[in-house]
Design a protein around this motif. Structure first.
Motif, short mmCIF file in Angstrom:
data_model
loop_
_atom_site.label_atom_id
_atom_site.label_comp_id
_atom_site.label_asym_id
_atom_site.label_seq_id
_atom_site.Cartn_x
_atom_site.Cartn_y
_atom_site.Cartn_z
N VAL A 301 0.85 -1.20 0.00
CA VAL A 301 0.00 0.00 0.00
C VAL A 301 0.88 1.25 0.00
O VAL A 301 0.67 2.19 -0.78
N ASP A 302 1.90 1.24 0.85
CA ASP A 302 2.80 2.39 0.93
C ASP A 302 3.60 2.60 -0.35
O ASP A 302 3.83 3.73 -0.79
N LEU A 303 4.06 1.48 -0.92
CA LEU A 303 4.84 1.55 -2.16
C LEU A 303 4.02 2.19 -3.28
O LEU A 303 4.51 3.03 -4.05
N ILE A 304 2.75 1.79 -3.37
CA ILE A 304 1.90 2.22 -4.50
C ILE A 304 1.35 3.63 -4.31
O ILE A 304 1.23 4.41 -5.26
N LYS A 305 1.05 3.98 -3.06
CA LYS A 305 0.45 5.29 -2.77
C LYS A 305 1.36 6.43 -3.26
O LYS A 305 2.53 6.48 -2.91
N GLY A 306 0.81 7.29 -4.08
CA GLY A 306 1.58 8.45 -4.56
C GLY A 306 2.58 8.14 -5.67
O GLY A 306 3.41 8.98 -6.01
N SER A 307 2.48 6.94 -6.25
CA SER A 307 3.52 6.53 -7.22
C SER A 307 3.21 6.98 -8.65
O SER A 307 3.37 6.22 -9.61
N SER A 308 2.76 8.22 -8.81
CA SER A 308 2.57 8.74 -10.16
C SER A 308 2.64 10.26 -10.07
O SER A 308 2.00 10.86 -9.21
N ASP A 309 3.44 10.86 -10.95
CA ASP A 309 3.59 12.32 -10.90
C ASP A 309 2.34 13.03 -11.42
O ASP A 309 2.19 14.24 -11.24
N PHE A 310 1.48 12.28 -12.10
CA PHE A 310 0.29 12.87 -12.73
C PHE A 310 -0.71 11.76 -12.95
O PHE A 310 -0.38 10.58 -12.89
N PHE A 311 -1.94 12.15 -13.23
CA PHE A 311 -2.99 11.19 -13.56
C PHE A 311 -3.10 11.17 -15.09
O PHE A 311 -3.56 12.13 -15.70
N GLY A 312 -2.64 10.08 -15.70
CA GLY A 312 -2.78 9.92 -17.16
C GLY A 312 -4.14 9.30 -17.45
O GLY A 312 -4.47 8.26 -16.91
N ILE A 313 -4.92 9.96 -18.30
CA ILE A 313 -6.25 9.42 -18.58
C ILE A 313 -6.49 9.19 -20.08
O ILE A 313 -6.27 10.08 -20.90
N ASN A 314 -6.84 7.95 -20.37
CA ASN A 314 -7.34 7.60 -21.70
C ASN A 314 -8.85 7.59 -21.59
O ASN A 314 -9.41 6.81 -20.83
N HIS A 315 -9.49 8.47 -22.31
CA HIS A 315 -10.96 8.51 -22.22
C HIS A 315 -11.58 8.51 -23.61
O HIS A 315 -11.18 9.27 -24.48
N TYR A 316 -12.59 7.67 -23.77
CA TYR A 316 -13.29 7.59 -25.05
C TYR A 316 -14.79 7.77 -24.95
O TYR A 316 -15.39 8.42 -25.80
N THR A 317 -15.41 7.15 -23.91
CA THR A 317 -16.87 7.07 -23.98
C THR A 317 -17.53 6.89 -22.62
O THR A 317 -16.85 6.87 -21.58
N THR A 318 -18.86 6.78 -22.65
CA THR A 318 -19.71 6.77 -21.46
C THR A 318 -20.72 5.63 -21.54
O THR A 318 -21.16 5.28 -22.64
N TYR A 319 -21.06 5.09 -20.37
CA TYR A 319 -22.15 4.11 -20.29
C TYR A 319 -23.16 4.55 -19.24
O TYR A 319 -22.79 5.20 -18.26
N ILE A 320 -24.41 4.17 -19.43
CA ILE A 320 -25.46 4.37 -18.43
C ILE A 320 -25.54 3.11 -17.57
O ILE A 320 -25.44 1.99 -18.08
N ILE A 321 -25.74 3.32 -16.28
CA ILE A 321 -25.72 2.21 -15.32
C ILE A 321 -27.06 2.09 -14.59
O ILE A 321 -27.65 3.09 -14.19
#
Ligand code: GBH
Length: 486
Positions: A301-321
């Motif tokens: 948990v500690d290793l992974i927490k904060g392990s990215s300088d930025f949030f990279g987002i691949n976004h294409y589409t949306t679904y209704i739930i």
């Protein structure tokens, strides 16, 4: 939020850089050339019966291995700030391991990077965009915890070789697609179809491999190379059908991308509570001795927490739930664990890809959710795009890009810290199991022509003008009879 006033010209604020993206297996070709090793996609596309539409393969693809100069010329025609591409692990390390470095494969990436830099186009490099060395796949791929070492060793070689010039690194592209589509379902190799189990093991190992690599970069390279490093997540927007299903939609988000985002970007770290609780409860009710979701130890948990300088987002589409009391999914499975059902509206504009409909407000909602849930991290939009069946006049793609960039600017106005926008894709390419039938390119590629000629689509002219003028003008009509020039 109504976000489009098409009668106005909308300025793009300073500080957002623009580019396009591709991935190694989708464009390079040169499958056997110069000592490249076999990847899982080389292996998969040559199975019989062939698993890809029209029995297409990436053996030649766009021949970018030989045509990188033309690729860079197109980047210059568009006026890009950067180009995001991926490295082929098996081209650089043909044995999968670091005992042998393939100099000719390295030369290709050096040529590409140097050519880009000569024209001031920044390389953004993804270490892993789905093409795993087949040998590692045979050893369990992302379900084998030793992949943490294999991936970190490979990454170190890449930083040593290219990190003097590459200042933007992405470890892994779209863990959801790798884990769910590949290990939980059958859409991509290894087509394991062990849903609700293998997909979760994959998720854990991806997170640890990513985080281990992140810290290795920080420790061994940050000082000398001064780059930035993070991960690119597939962020699908899930919208509740009605107020009744607000919780169901949130479950879908947490399972689909919170499972990766929460451990990295939240203050608490670890898998989302809802995911841990739901999978544990269901597992016990189903007769398992333990949760099908592996635990992350406190150290992990500690290793992974904060392990990215930025949030990279691949976004294409949306679904209704919405929620359905009697599950329509097999048990156990990832979708049964989520416990909700999803669909897209008929009225949404359809792309050539079945799963892809244009819903710009979904992009706005996704960016807003990232800002509010994860304390406004720097965001790199690492992919966004729309497919057609080909043709140079691609008004549907133009509309998609304008509306999505517009939605992005709404999020910026609200305070989202967006640093980059990336169009998928620079040019048509091997669209995985859809082969060459779905076209995402700003440039069209002629696959009947051995030289894989690339031609600018109307959308290329429009994207170029957005970048040049740094504004969205919904009325701009390019003259596509005039060749696009640098
Ligand atoms: C991205 O995935 C990839 O990063 C990129 O390589 C790809 O070319 C691009 O988008 C366009 O697809 O057929 O219903 O089983 C986006 C996520 C992954 C969503 C594959 C659709 C197939 C779903 N896509 N997935 S389905």
């Amino acid at each position: 939020k109504s976000n489009v006033n098409r009668h106005e010209i909308r300025k793009i604020p300073e500080g957002i850089i623009f580019g396009t993206a591709t991935a190694a297996y989708q464009v390079e070709g040169a499958r056997d050339e110069d000592g490249k090793g076999e990847s899982n996609w080389d292996h998969f596309t040559h199975k019989e019966p062939c698993p890809v539409k029209n029995c297409d393969t990436g053996d030649i693809a766009n021949d970018s291995y030989h045509q990188y100069k033309r690729d860079v010329e197109m980047m210059r025609e568009l006026g890009l700030d950067f180009y995001r591409f991926s490295l082929s692990w098996s081209r650089i390390l043909p044995t999968s391991f670091t005992d042998k470095i393939n100099e000719k494969g390295v030369q290709y990436y050096n040529n590409l990077i140097n050519e880009m830099l000569a024209y001031n186009i920044q390389p953004m490099v993804t270490l892993f965009h789905w093409d795993l060395p087949q040998k590692l796949q045979d050893m369990g791929g992302w379900t084998n915890p030793y992949i943490v070492d294999w991936f970190t060793d490979y990454a170190r070689v890449a930083f040593e070789l290219f990190g003097d010039r590459v200042k933007y690194w992405f470890t892994i592209n779209e863990p959801r697609e790798i884990c769910y589509e590949g290990y939980g379902a059958t859409s991509v190799p290894p087509t394991l179809n062990i849903s609700g189990y293998a997909d979760y093991l994959c998720a854990k190992n991806i997170l640890v491999a990513h985080a281990n690599t992140y810290h290795m970069y920080k420790k061994e390279f940050q000082q000398s190379q001064a780059g930035t490093i993070g991960i690119a997540l597939s962020v699908i927007w899930y919208e509740p059908e009605s107020e009744e299903y607000i919780e169901a939609a949130e479950d879908a988000r947490q399972f689909s991308w919170g499972i990766y985002a929460n451990p990295i970007f939240s203050k608490t770290g670890d898998f989302p509570e809802i995911v841990k609780d739901r999978v544990a409860d269901k597992s016990l009710a189903q007769g398992f001795s333990r949760s099908r979701l592996p635990e992350l130890s406190p150290d992990e948990v500690d290793l992974i927490k904060g392990s990215s300088d930025f949030f990279g987002i691949n976004h294409y589409t949306t679904y209704i739930i919405y929620r359905n009391s009697s599950s329509i999914f097999p048990t156990p499975s990832f979708y049964d664990d989520i416990g909700s059902v999803f669909y897209q509206k008929e009225t949404w504009e359809a792309a050539a890809s079945l799963w892809l409909k244009a819903v710009p407000w979904g992009f706005y909602n996704a960016l807003t959710k990232i800002r509010t849930e994860y304390d406004n991290p720097p965001v790199y939009i690492t992919e966004n795009g729309f497919s057609t069946r080909g043709g140079l006049v691609d008004d549907s793609r133009i509309k998609y890009y304008r509306n999505y960039i517009n939605a992005m600017l709404d999020a910026v106005e609200d305070g989202s810290d967006i640093r980059s926008y990336t169009a998928w894709s620079l040019m048509d390419n091997f669209e995985w199991t859809e082969g060459y039938t779905e076209c995402f390119g700003l440039y069209e590629v002629n696959y009947n022509d051995p030289s894989r000629t690339r031609t600018a689509r109307k959308s290329a002219y429009v994207y170029k003008e957005i970048l040049r003028a740094r504004q969205l003008d919904f009325h701009y009509e390019p003259d596509i009879t005039v060749p696009i020039t640098i």
